[in-house]
Design an enzyme around this catalytic site. Structure first.
Site, PDB file in Angstrom:
ATOM      1  CG  ASN A 173       8.830  -8.089  17.396  1.00 53.17           C
ATOM      2  OD1 ASN A 173       7.995  -8.970  17.243  1.00 53.17           O
ATOM      3  ND2 ASN A 173       9.523  -7.587  16.396  1.00 53.17           N
ATOM      4  CE1 TYR A 205      -1.639  -8.826   5.433  1.00 58.40           C
ATOM      5  CE2 TYR A 205      -2.913  -7.335   4.048  1.00 58.40           C
ATOM      6  CZ  TYR A 205      -2.353  -7.654   5.273  1.00 58.40           C
ATOM      7  OH  TYR A 205      -2.521  -6.806   6.341  1.00 58.40           O
TER       8      TYR A 205
END
Ligand SMILES: NC(=O)C1=CN([C@@H]2O[C@H](COP(=O)(O)OP(=O)(O)OC[C@H]3O[C@@H](n4cnc5c(N)ncnc54)[C@H](OP(=O)(O)O)[C@@H]3O)[C@@H](O)[C@H]2O)C=CC1
Ligand SMILES: CC1=C(/C=C/C(C)=C/C=C/C(C)=C/C=O)C(C)(C)CCC1
Length: 300
Positions: free
Chosen positions: A32, A184
């Protein structure tokens, strides 16, 4: 093949393949916005049927309508996928397998970075849960379809940040110590190790698995960090645009010269250096079995 060009001091490369994808079905997770959206746009432009797999249907519909309008390709479809919830991943896969007969390219692109400590619906640390375990389960659930439709490709979006990662088997969910930057890095190392082991297991199937670093890209990835959001704004000129950042994903998905290339790590549309920890086959195998245990799956 890629072409080189440069803006300012940043060297950039563009995937030069003119491959067409009519009749091909592609899934892009997290499409998106950012790199995923630009990847989906390019593949739609090439004529593929593109499944935009996202957690926020409204945002995904907005992206899909924009891509449909721009490319004229009406086969850009939105489906709900929340990688932070294995129930959602299973529902997505079930619906996809019931609705679509084919799958040729799976792009595991979605990701989170620098999240404050949090857990997924299943109790996994958020970075490991979304970036690695979510995509691991999704790939497991879709693999038979990819094999049936071979030649097929799996493209995993990792990062240069994998160099700073390690797989902390004794504390995978950061319960003993947690640093959001390192979390991360660990998850991006997991992407590299997963790809390595997956490619090894897929030898002879005509399904390839490659992994990549997209570059430093001006996207919403830094949204969880106030400081990084400002640094990204101030230094945006030196960062790639999402379209530039999508080029290596597109290259791995379509380049003819990669037809039989598997288990490789790319950056700027070319093979790149993988950290020693990213080349550790023992850790890759152990991560595989621990991931299966956590997800309650048997993947031999
Ligand atoms: N930008 C960069 O400099 C770099 C990016 N990467 C990697 O590139 C990939 C794409 O990142 P980028 O485009 O920059 O980042 P963005 O934040 O712009 O896009 C990330 C996408 O992942 C989606 N996502 C996040 N969590 C979930 C979830 N639980 N379930 C489903 N989708 C989810 C987001 O959805 P939503 O919008 O709803 O949050 C969004 O669509 C990531 O894997 C990232 O690690 C690697 C190196 C550098
Ligand atoms: C050194 C430096 C920068 C570069 C940061 C980079 C290059 C970050 C890369 C992040 C990655 C690879 C994230 C995703 O995986 C800034 C912030 C532009 C400006 C301040 C000094």
């Amino acid at each position: 093949m890629c072409c080189f060009w440069s803006i300012g001091i940043v060297l950039k490369e563009y995937s030069k393949s003119t491959a067409r994808l009519e009749g091909k079905v592609v899934i892009v997770t997290g499409a998106n916005t950012g790199i995923g959206k630009e990847t989906a746009r390019d593949l739609a432009q090439r004529g593929a049927r593109v499944i935009i797999a996202c957690r926020d249907i409204a945002k995904a519909e907005a992206a899909a309508s924009e891509i449909r309008a721009e490319t004229g390709n009406q086969q850009v479809i939105v489906r709900k996928l929340d990688l932070a919830d294995t129930k959602s991943i299973r529902e997505f896969a079930e619906k996809f397998l019931a609705e679509e007969k084919e799958l040729h390219i799976l792009i595991n692109n979605a990701g989170v970075m620098l999240c404050p400590y949090s857990k997924t619906a299943d109790g996994f640390e958020m970075h490991l849960g979304v970036n690695h375990l979510g995509h691991f389960l999704l790939t497991f659930l879709l693999l038979e379809r990819l094999k049936q439709c071979a030649p097929a490709r799996i493209v995993n979006v990792s990062s240069l940040a994998h160099h700073g990662g390690r797989i902390r088997f004794h504390d995978l969910h950061g319960e003993k110590s947690y640093n959001r930057g390192l979390a991360y890095c660990h998850s991006k190392l997991a992407n590299v190790l997963f790809t390595r082991e997956l490619a090894r297991r897929l030898q002879g199937t005509k399904v390839t698995a490659n992994v990549l670093h997209p570059g430093s890209v001006y996207s919403e990835l830094v949204r969880h960090s106030f400081v990084m959001t400002w640094l990204w704004k101030i230094f945006s000129f030196f960062l790639k645009t999402p379209c530039e950042g999508a080029q290596t994903s597109i290259y791995c998905a379509v380049a003819e010269e990669l037809d039989s290339v598997t288990g490789q790590y790319f950056s700027d549309c070319q093979p790149a250096y993988v950290s020693p920890r990213g080349r550790d086959d023992e850790t890759a195998k152990k991560l595989w079995s621990v991931s299966c245990e956590l997800l309650g799956i048997q993947w031999d």
